[in-house]
Enzyme design. Structure first.
Site, PDB file in Angstrom:
ATOM      1  N   GLU A 111       0.789  -1.051  -0.123  1.00 53.64           N
ATOM      2  CA  GLU A 111       0.026   0.019  -0.002  1.00 53.64           C
ATOM      3  C   GLU A 111       0.720   1.302  -0.093  1.00 53.64           C
ATOM      4  OE1 GLU A 111      -4.261  -0.310   2.188  1.00 53.64           O
ATOM      5  OE2 GLU A 111      -2.693  -1.597   3.154  1.00 53.64           O
ATOM      6  N   GLU A 131      -3.646  -9.976   3.517  1.00 55.13           N
ATOM      7  CA  GLU A 131      -4.378  -9.653   4.668  1.00 55.13           C
ATOM      8  C   GLU A 131      -5.735 -10.352   5.046  1.00 55.13           C
ATOM      9  OE1 GLU A 131      -2.812  -5.178   3.609  1.00 55.13           O
ATOM     10  OE2 GLU A 131      -3.287  -7.340   2.488  1.00 55.13           O
TER      11      GLU A 131
END
Length: 261
Positions: A111, A131
């Protein structure tokens, strides 16, 4: 300090993650230092390019699982918003930004790279969004940014499957701008920075302003990430991950002791 910044005489700001004992994982203190570093760069008129890199050959292993193992709903919301605000500020800098990816860029590390304008990787670096396997969602704007750079199909695959890809595959998927052998990485970064420095600064800033108006956004991402962090199933998965890591470290230490004796 977990984040160091140096600006060269040519206006290239080098932002270095140096939490090497944790593979440059992003805990709250590191994100706060990154936020402050970005805010400082935003005030400088001499900065023309920003290069974000990790120390000791590792870009960023992601969010520090210790922060996310069992946060209260309030703590999870604060961590989600802090990271999203920090990465938004990085993306909103009026100068071009380049992430240099070595070792890995996982979860929050990817990210962070996606918050930069360009991503230059080694061919063997490992990238992905794992995740969901830990019961969480990306929380720092990465889902929308990945759609922007690689498209909905690639985003759907990497997010839902949790597959980790190497830098060469990431380049083919457009997740990174280019991928290079380790011994060619610095030359590729230097060539890219040189091209950016050759552009007219005002035109670059205006181009970034136009691109900012076109980017995707998701107001749900941070809220849902904070929500999933509080689920018992999510906490159990992260605790199991931490325990597995502790067991592996203990086994390696025991093996080293046995070899030494």
């Amino acid at each position: 300090m977990n984040v160091r910044t140096e600006v060269t005489e040519h206006g290239v700001a080098h932002v270095l993650l140096c939490r090497t004992r944790k593979r440059n994982a992003l805990d709250r203190a590191t994100i706060e230092q990154l936020r402050d570093a970005v805010a400082g760069l935003a005030t400088r008129s001499d900065v023309r390019v920003v290069v974000v890199r990790g120390q000791d050959g590792v870009f960023c292993a992601g969010a520090d699982i210790g922060d996310w193992a069992a946060p209260s709903p309030q703590e999870a919301a604060v961590l989600s918003q802090l990271g999203q605000d920090t990465f938004d500020a990085l993306a909103d800098l009026p100068v071009p930004t380049v992430a240099v990816i070595e070792g890995c860029a996982l979860g929050g590390g990817l990210e962070l790279a996606l918050a930069c304008d360009l991503r230059i990787s080694t061919s063997d670096a490992v990238l992905g969004l794992p995740e969901l396997g830990l019961g969480n969602l990306p929380s720092w704007g990465g889902t929308a940014r990945l759609v922007d750079v690689a498209g909905l199909g690639v985003t759907r695959h990497l997010l839902l499957s949790g597959e980790l890809v190497d830098g060469a595959r990431a380049a083919a998927l457009l997740v990174v701008t280019s991928a290079h052998p380790q011994d060619g990485l610095d030359a590729a970064v230097e060539a890219t920075v040189s091209r950016l420095l050759a552009a007219e600064p005002h035109a670059l800033a205006l181009s970034k302003r136009v691109l900012r108006e076109l980017r995707s956004e998701s107001s749900l991402e941070a809220a849902l990430a904070a929500y999933t962090a509080g689920l018992e199933s999510s906490r159990a998965r992260k605790q199991a991950f931490l325990e597995s890591r502790r067991t592996s470290r203990a086994a390696r230490a025991a093996a080293s002791t046995a070899e030494a004796s």
